[in-house]
Design a protein around this motif. Structure first.
Motif, mmCIF file in Angstrom:
data_model
loop_
_atom_site.group_PDB
_atom_site.id
_atom_site.type_symbol
_atom_site.label_atom_id
_atom_site.label_comp_id
_atom_site.label_asym_id
_atom_site.label_seq_id
_atom_site.Cartn_x
_atom_site.Cartn_y
_atom_site.Cartn_z
ATOM 1 N N PHE A 1 86.082 21.478 114.158
ATOM 2 C CA PHE A 1 85.577 22.216 112.998
ATOM 3 C C PHE A 1 86.597 23.266 112.551
ATOM 4 O O PHE A 1 86.852 23.430 111.348
ATOM 5 N N SER A 2 87.188 23.969 113.497
ATOM 6 C CA SER A 2 88.169 25.007 113.175
ATOM 7 C C SER A 2 89.386 24.410 112.486
ATOM 8 O O SER A 2 89.904 24.969 111.509
ATOM 9 N N PHE A 3 89.839 23.265 112.990
ATOM 10 C CA PHE A 3 90.989 22.599 112.384
ATOM 11 C C PHE A 3 90.693 22.211 110.932
ATOM 12 O O PHE A 3 91.488 22.478 110.022
ATOM 13 N N LEU A 4 89.540 21.607 110.708
ATOM 14 C CA LEU A 4 89.182 21.173 109.353
ATOM 15 C C LEU A 4 88.991 22.365 108.417
ATOM 16 O O LEU A 4 89.382 22.312 107.240
ATOM 17 N N LEU A 5 88.406 23.438 108.932
ATOM 18 C CA LEU A 5 88.182 24.623 108.107
ATOM 19 C C LEU A 5 89.505 25.225 107.645
ATOM 20 O O LEU A 5 89.666 25.586 106.469
#
Length: 332
Positions: A55-59
């Motif tokens: 999720f952090s990567f995509l955000l």
């Protein structure tokens, strides 16, 4: 025939501008690219502690897409800008020339971020739809990316919405204030208090009044934190970071005010132009600009409202799906 030829030349010119923008898009120095890469990695690492790696990567990628929309817009207008720099829990930013003296360019550059950012959120949502496994992390990241772009469309400088709507009407910031009132009332997010600081920065009032209102905002923020603590609500580290940031903004504004007042005590030593500049700054920070043509204002109104409606519809669809799914884990 001449009209058709003129339109064709305009289309070719616009295509050439976009093509040139694309070719020069990544002409950054190795040092600039290193700062962008390291700040991205740091943001992903810190976010991953709270939200999970995927999720952090995509955000962060969605933030990059948003900021590159601004960079691309600058290139189309044949202006330089830095690559994005990421700051954990504050988002990302680029450094660029001041555009407040050119309404059209400021609106164009401001529009580039949420436009490309919303397309990125839509692409992420489309990927979730078409993948057979329907990874929940894609849906959630798409939702947050859509919300991020919607928040940026709030008509208050320095948010993108404020940069766009300034060409429509200087009074649009008061609409943004109403939006902030609604969000602040319904949510428990420190970033909304930062929005009030932005509102004070864009409002046309005497600097001493801005300082007083800034102190009021800071006091209300502290009371909000105390109320959360009293009623047993969770207080994240974001609150501390934002109240420090608001304090620094208030101190900077006060130092600017004190400097101007001190300099104006010695008017006889200053040029007439400098005296006028300082006196104007004490009354309002954002200078008056010529009004855009009605046709231009209408065009940007349609573009702004169109993007706003599209993002709202996309988020509504995402919310309906998430409600139906009930729970969405942050893992892939």
């Amino acid at each position: 025939m001449s009209g058709s030829l003129k339109r064709r030349n305009e289309m070719e010119s616009n295509s050439a501008q976009v093509s040139n923008a694309g070719l020069s898009l990544f002409k950054f120095t190795p040092k600039q690219l290193a700062i962008t890469s390291l700040s991205m990695a740091l943001s992903i690492f810190i976010y991953a502690w709270f939200f999970g790696l995927w999720f952090s990567f995509l955000l962060v990628v969605m933030m990059l897409v948003h900021e590159m929309g601004h960079v691309f817009a600058y290139r189309i207008k044949k202006m330089e800008s830095s690559p994005p720099v990421f700051v954990p829990f504050l988002g990302a930013f680029i450094t660029s020339p001041d555009l407040e003296s050119d309404r059209e360019k400021e609106a164009f550059v401001g529009y580039g971020g949420p436009f490309l950012g919303t397309i990125g959120a839509l692409a992420l949502f489309g990927l979730w739809v078409f993948l057979p496994s329907h990874p929940s992390v894609l849906l959630l990241a798409s939702f947050f990316a859509t919300f991020m772009n919607l928040f940026n469309l709030t008509p208050i400088r320095p948010l993108d919405g404020g940069r766009i709507t300034q060409i429509i009407s200087d009074q649009s910031m008061y609409v943004g204030a109403l939006v902030l009132i609604g969000f602040t009332t319904l949510t428990n997010s420190p970033i909304l208090w930062l929005g009030w600081v932005f509102f004070l920065g864009s409002a046309k009032m005497e600097m001493r009044l801005k300082i007083r209102f800034g102190i009021v905002v800071q006091a209300l923020m502290l009371l909000h934190i105390l109320a959360l603590w009293y009623f047993g609500a969770s207080i994240t580290s974001n609150w501390l970071a934002f109240i420090i940031f608001v304090t620094l903004i208030n101190l900077t504004r006060y130092r600017r005010y004190a400097f101007l007042k001190d300099m104006l005590k010695h008017k006889e030593e200053l040029s007439k132009e400098t005296v006028k500049e300082y006196e104007t700054a004490l009354v309002q920070i954002i200078p008056e600009l010529p009004k855009a043509l009605i046709k231009t204002r209408l065009k940007w109104f349609v573009l702004y409202v169109g993007l706003l409606i599209f993002a709202l519809l996309l988020m509504a669809i995402q919310v309906v799906i998430m409600v139906q799914r009930a729970r969405i884990p942050l893992g892939p």
